[in-house]
Motif scaffolding. Structure first.
Motif, mmCIF file in Angstrom:
data_model
loop_
_atom_site.group_PDB
_atom_site.id
_atom_site.type_symbol
_atom_site.label_atom_id
_atom_site.label_comp_id
_atom_site.label_asym_id
_atom_site.label_seq_id
_atom_site.Cartn_x
_atom_site.Cartn_y
_atom_site.Cartn_z
ATOM 1 N N PHE A 1 41.344 31.375 47.804
ATOM 2 C CA PHE A 1 41.955 30.132 48.546
ATOM 3 C C PHE A 1 41.507 29.145 47.661
ATOM 4 O O PHE A 1 40.177 28.837 47.362
ATOM 5 C CB PHE A 1 41.476 30.121 49.877
ATOM 6 C CG PHE A 1 42.024 28.814 50.347
ATOM 7 C CD1 PHE A 1 43.222 28.487 50.967
ATOM 8 C CD2 PHE A 1 41.131 27.741 50.639
ATOM 9 C CE1 PHE A 1 43.714 27.577 51.763
ATOM 10 C CE2 PHE A 1 41.455 26.568 51.213
ATOM 11 C CZ PHE A 1 42.777 26.386 51.793
ATOM 12 N N ARG B 1 46.947 30.277 46.742
ATOM 13 C CA ARG B 1 47.111 29.449 47.998
ATOM 14 C C ARG B 1 46.327 28.284 47.815
ATOM 15 O O ARG B 1 45.004 28.376 47.303
ATOM 16 C CB ARG B 1 46.675 30.175 49.235
ATOM 17 C CG ARG B 1 46.950 29.290 50.516
ATOM 18 C CD ARG B 1 48.345 29.292 50.888
ATOM 19 N NE ARG B 1 48.769 28.337 51.942
ATOM 20 C CZ ARG B 1 48.785 28.817 53.169
ATOM 21 N NH1 ARG B 1 48.569 30.150 53.432
ATOM 22 N NH2 ARG B 1 49.009 28.131 54.196
ATOM 23 N N ARG C 1 33.144 34.540 51.007
ATOM 24 C CA ARG C 1 33.423 34.434 52.410
ATOM 25 C C ARG C 1 32.341 34.700 53.415
ATOM 26 O O ARG C 1 32.192 34.010 54.316
ATOM 27 C CB ARG C 1 34.508 35.662 52.823
ATOM 28 C CG ARG C 1 34.861 35.965 54.107
ATOM 29 C CD ARG C 1 36.120 36.977 54.254
ATOM 30 N NE ARG C 1 36.320 37.263 55.547
ATOM 31 C CZ ARG C 1 35.535 38.346 56.093
ATOM 32 N NH1 ARG C 1 34.870 39.391 55.525
ATOM 33 N NH2 ARG C 1 35.841 38.547 57.395
ATOM 34 N N HIS D 1 41.693 41.622 52.536
ATOM 35 C CA HIS D 1 41.788 39.980 52.338
ATOM 36 C C HIS D 1 42.347 39.603 51.110
ATOM 37 O O HIS D 1 42.297 40.469 49.880
ATOM 38 C CB HIS D 1 40.120 39.610 52.277
ATOM 39 C CG HIS D 1 39.371 39.852 53.716
ATOM 40 N ND1 HIS D 1 38.263 40.335 53.691
ATOM 41 C CD2 HIS D 1 39.755 39.924 54.895
ATOM 42 C CE1 HIS D 1 37.819 40.439 54.757
ATOM 43 N NE2 HIS D 1 38.713 40.521 55.386
ATOM 44 N N GLU D 2 43.152 38.593 51.407
ATOM 45 C CA GLU D 2 43.494 37.622 49.886
ATOM 46 C C GLU D 2 42.168 37.634 48.878
ATOM 47 O O GLU D 2 41.067 37.311 49.438
ATOM 48 C CB GLU D 2 44.467 36.418 50.242
ATOM 49 C CG GLU D 2 45.715 36.934 50.890
ATOM 50 C CD GLU D 2 46.734 37.686 50.316
ATOM 51 O OE1 GLU D 2 46.569 37.647 49.154
ATOM 52 O OE2 GLU D 2 47.678 38.174 50.749
ATOM 53 N N ARG D 3 42.669 37.169 47.995
ATOM 54 C CA ARG D 3 41.664 37.269 46.709
ATOM 55 C C ARG D 3 41.052 35.629 46.650
ATOM 56 O O ARG D 3 39.522 35.586 47.021
ATOM 57 C CB ARG D 3 42.030 37.400 45.320
ATOM 58 C CG ARG D 3 40.971 37.099 44.237
ATOM 59 C CD ARG D 3 39.913 38.381 44.324
ATOM 60 N NE ARG D 3 40.390 39.595 44.150
ATOM 61 C CZ ARG D 3 39.559 40.643 43.929
ATOM 62 N NH1 ARG D 3 38.487 40.613 44.256
ATOM 63 N NH2 ARG D 3 40.281 41.764 43.583
ATOM 64 N N ASP E 1 40.846 35.528 56.133
ATOM 65 C CA ASP E 1 41.984 36.005 55.014
ATOM 66 C C ASP E 1 41.504 36.128 53.841
ATOM 67 O O ASP E 1 42.332 36.726 53.090
ATOM 68 C CB ASP E 1 43.073 35.221 55.329
ATOM 69 C CG ASP E 1 43.703 35.282 57.127
ATOM 70 O OD1 ASP E 1 43.282 36.154 57.793
ATOM 71 O OD2 ASP E 1 44.488 34.248 57.526
ATOM 72 N N TYR E 2 40.577 35.155 53.268
ATOM 73 C CA TYR E 2 40.250 35.303 52.041
ATOM 74 C C TYR E 2 38.907 35.455 51.639
ATOM 75 O O TYR E 2 38.077 35.300 52.503
ATOM 76 C CB TYR E 2 40.659 33.862 51.485
ATOM 77 C CG TYR E 2 42.030 33.548 51.419
ATOM 78 C CD1 TYR E 2 42.754 33.798 50.349
ATOM 79 C CD2 TYR E 2 42.638 33.015 52.565
ATOM 80 C CE1 TYR E 2 44.269 33.229 50.177
ATOM 81 C CE2 TYR E 2 43.900 32.619 52.588
ATOM 82 C CZ TYR E 2 44.827 32.845 51.329
ATOM 83 O OH TYR E 2 45.910 32.438 51.306
#
Length: 768
Positions: free
Chosen positions: A114, A141, A244, A110-112, A185-186
């Motif tokens: 948001f 993002r 998350r 996952h991206e870190r 995704d995050y």
């Protein structure tokens, strides 16, 4: 007699075992203690993990405990690796597995972080713009959420409008949108308001120190009015962090919260929703990490604030206007810069202290301390040359000219280096001396790929003492602009399935090479069913165009095209006839562009090009619509008569790049989208008005260079190999284009060693 002998044997056995007896006793004792300790730890662990009612109790900040057997509790299966066995059903036909393009996607990373910024129609063009200009580029993002969108959205901002300005509705729709589009995704979600200044680097550092396997609700904890004393919600003005796992658990309850919970403030509503349905309260400290905040008073001067609480704040609120936002950003950026400089000095001091303990001793200490040592060439071919410059001119120009004027980024670079050199000198010698620049005598710079840009300056300085006495002196200084953190430039996603439209201009001088081009095209694209098409552009001289009904100079080429269409029934190779004395590349491309759709990917080829699938795929990957165009530098083989001089040519496929060079003077090949060309061509037409003669001095490369904001990717292409051929240079083209064509022919003859050998053999033959 047997008795004494048995006693002697027993004594001999004990004597033999005596050396290993301590080892046996030690192993036995160790095993016994380890078994006893294991039983104690098991019983004690059960008592500690169970609460008063025999159930696991919650941890601080909403963390869930692990099970007694060491396994993660329910809902945490995503964080334990699983081996999925491969099974193929023999009754089903085999289907090719499509692999993901990025390892990160395939492994499920996952991206870190948001970031969501809550704004409004009234502040979208003011405070939200200030947030975008100060901290937005530091976050990976960032999106802006508002109820009603203004008529004009600020440039460079991604705004999501929900259609309703009610605060609770805005919060509900924002959480729902984040879960739907970014939830999988995050790992972390940071929610802030547009009147909040957040230190982006500090927030990013915070999430790197937190574990993702806990339900985290982190921010400035506030008490509910008239509510439970133990329950806390995170104040929205100072931003808050949600994990998350918490977002995934909260999403099913959002509709119930919207219908059942009444509140005026959106942050209170969200906090009550999390507490009521998940039992998790807001905390300001978790896992040893503190969420520091600072509340600004009216008429605050950020430059004069010296409180430690203000200096350490991750978020500052409320920010009343754009100017205050910019002042806060400048102040905190200065604090971060000072910390970075101090940390660099501390690290350099540690390196100096430890250098004496290394095998090389103090002789191994490089300058600047902590930067890689300069590159040491192993041969004369690896020596990095220095470029000479003054304050006005550069004596190593990109176009090969011996002298050119410094301008743009180059001039700014020189000015900044000189100013930095003076600052360093004054900081070292003040207050005894103060230096001011009179003149830059000499300047040298080179780029060392192992450390960065190196500079050597000879400065004519005026030194002024404390008593006012001045003296003129020349001093040489050396500076290094080190390579900083490497960043990956984000690029749009492209595929290898795009159809490539080849465009081949042909003149009468190219007729001898057309047969080889068509053979290679048929073998490497038509036989392999590659997604590529070909369009021929016949360029008639006016004299040949008048006689085309009697003698068509391209009749042989048209016959070869007909044979290809018979051999490949599904293939059609159209051609376009053009009459001109000066075959301008831009004018020819104008004709082709009008006959193809705007989403066409063009590959502008030359008749000496040998088409292959490897290059076509790179053409697809390196050309991105509305982003980048690709101008490959083809590999040009040398004249075999000069290179081999009657000997057999190299047959090995591994050394075919040895006897040739990459032709940097040729811009004949290009990959670009028709829409990008039409956009740049429209700007060119508005600039030159009706002066069509200007087009004769331009190539497609010049159009994109001067009239588009796209990336121009110019790189060597080993998959694009051309056999040697002496090009015919049209003297009616512009002086620059004609000069480039002549240089391409001259450098394509042979290497210096081959030319020297040819001259030597010619002199030997003349002398005999």
């Amino acid at each position: 007699p047997a008795g004494p002998s048995a006693a002697m044997r027993l004594a001999a056995l004990l004597a033999a075992l005596r050396p290993v007896l301590p080892l046996v006793l030690g192993l036995s004792l160790g095993c016994s203690l380890s078994l006893l300790r294991a039983s104690w730890s098991q019983s004690g662990g059960e008592d500690r993990c169970l609460g008063a009612a025999g159930r696991p109790g919650p941890l601080a900040g909403g963390a869930r405990p692990e099970a007694a057997d060491g396994r993660l509790g329910p809902g945490h299966e995503d964080f334990r690796p699983r081996i999925v066995p491969y099974y193929r059903d023999p009754n089903k036909p085999y289907k090719k597995v499509l692999r993901t393009r990025y390892i990160q996607t395939e492994l499920g990373f996952h991206e870190r972080l948001f970031v969501a910024v809550l704004t409004s129609k009234a502040t979208l063009n003011t405070l939200a713009v200030a947030v975008n200009k100060t901290v937005a580029h530091h976050f990976p993002r960032l999106l802006y959420f508002t109820g009603l969108r203004s008529a004009k959205v600020p440039h460079g901002m991604v705004v999501v409008a929900h259609g309703d300005e009610r605060p609770i509705w805005l919060m509900y729709e924002t959480m729902h949108y984040i879960h739907q589009h970014f939830g999988p995704d995050y790992d972390w979600f940071y929610i802030m308001q547009d009147d909040t200044y957040a230190q982006a680097e500090q927030v990013k550092a915070l999430v790197t120190h937190l574990s993702i396997n806990q339900d985290v609700y982190l921010g400035r904890a506030e008490e509910f009015i008239g509510g439970d004393e133990q329950a806390r919600y995170c104040h929205g003005g100072f931003g808050y962090l949600i994990s998350r796992s918490l977002l995934l658990k909260l999403h099913p309850h959002l509709d119930s919260c919207r219908n059942e919970i009444l509140s005026v403030r959106p942050d209170e509503w969200l906090g009550r929703c999390i507490i009521d349905f998940l039992g998790i309260t807001c905390v300001s400290q978790l896992q040893g990490q503190h969420y520091h905040t600072y509340e600004l008073a009216k008429n605050t001067e950020p430059e004069k604030e010296e409180e430690e609480e203000f200096q350490a704040a991750l978020a500052v609120h409320p920010v009343s206007d754009m100017t205050l936002m910019y002042r806060l950003h400048k102040h905190f950026s200065r604090i971060q810069l000072d910390r970075a400089y101090q940390e660099i000095q501390d690290l350099q001091m540690q390196i100096r202290n430890l250098t004496s303990l290394t095998p090389a001793g103090e002789a191994g200490l490089t300058w600047p301390v902590g930067i890689n040592a300069p590159f040491l060439p192993k041969s004369r071919f690896e020596v990095i040359s220095w470029d000479y410059f003054t304050e006005q001119h550069l004596f190593s120009c990109p176009d090969g000219s011996p002298k050119c004027e410094l301008s743009g980024a180059g001039k700014a670079d020189v000015s900044e280096i000189i100013e930095s050199a003076l600052d360093q000198l004054n900081s070292r010698y003040q207050p005894l001396l103060r230096f001011s620049k009179r003149q830059l005598l000499n300047g040298y710079r080179r780029f060392d790929p192992t450390r960065g840009m190196e500079y050597t300056l000879d400065l004519l300085l005026e030194a002024v003492t404390q008593k006012g006495h001045s003296h003129i002196l020349a001093k040489r200084v050396s500076l290094v602009r080190p390579l900083s953190k490497v960043e990956i430039i984000p690029m749009p996603y492209v595929t290898e399935a795009t159809r490539v439209q080849l465009v081949l201009p042909l003149t009468v001088q190219d007729l001898d090479f057309v047969a080889n081009f068509l053979d290679m095209f048929a073998m490497n694209t038509l036989d392999t069913h590659d997604n590529a098409l070909l369009t021929l552009l016949f360029i008639y001289h006016p004299y040949d165009a008048q006689r085309v009904s009697q003698v068509d100079v391209f009749a042989g080429v048209k016959a070869m095209v007909g044979e290809l269409e018979k051999r490949y029934a599904e293939v059609k190779i159209p051609w376009i006839s053009v009459k001109t004395e000066v075959p301008s590349q831009v004018k020819l491309m104008d004709i082709v562009s009008k006959k193809h759709p705007v989403d066409t990917l063009f590959f502008l080829a030359s008749v000496w090009t040998e088409i292959n699938m490897e290059f076509l795929n790179r053409c697809r990957m390196n050309t991105i619509s509305n982003w980048q165009v690709f101008f490959p530098v083809h590999f040009q083989e040398f004249n075999p008569a000069l290179v081999y001089r009657g000997e057999q040519t190299a047959s090995s496929s591994t050394d075919f790049l040895r006897d040739g060079h990459f032709d940097r003077y040729s811009f004949a090949e290009a990959c670009f989208y028709n829409s990008d060309y039409m956009t740049a061509r429209t700007k060119l037409a508005a600039d030159i008005l009706d002066r069509d003669e200007v087009l004769e001095s331009m190539e497609v490369f010049d159009v994109f260079l001067h009239y588009s904001g796209l990336h121009l990717f110019r790189a060597v292409e080993p998959g694009l190999v051309q056999k040697y051929a002496l090009r015919s240079c049209n003297p009616r083209l512009s002086e620059e284009l004609y000069h480039r064509c002549v240089l391409s022919n001259l450098e394509g003859l042979a290497s210096r060693s081959h030319l020297a050998m040819a001259l030597f053999e010619q002199e030997q033959a003349n002398s005999t």
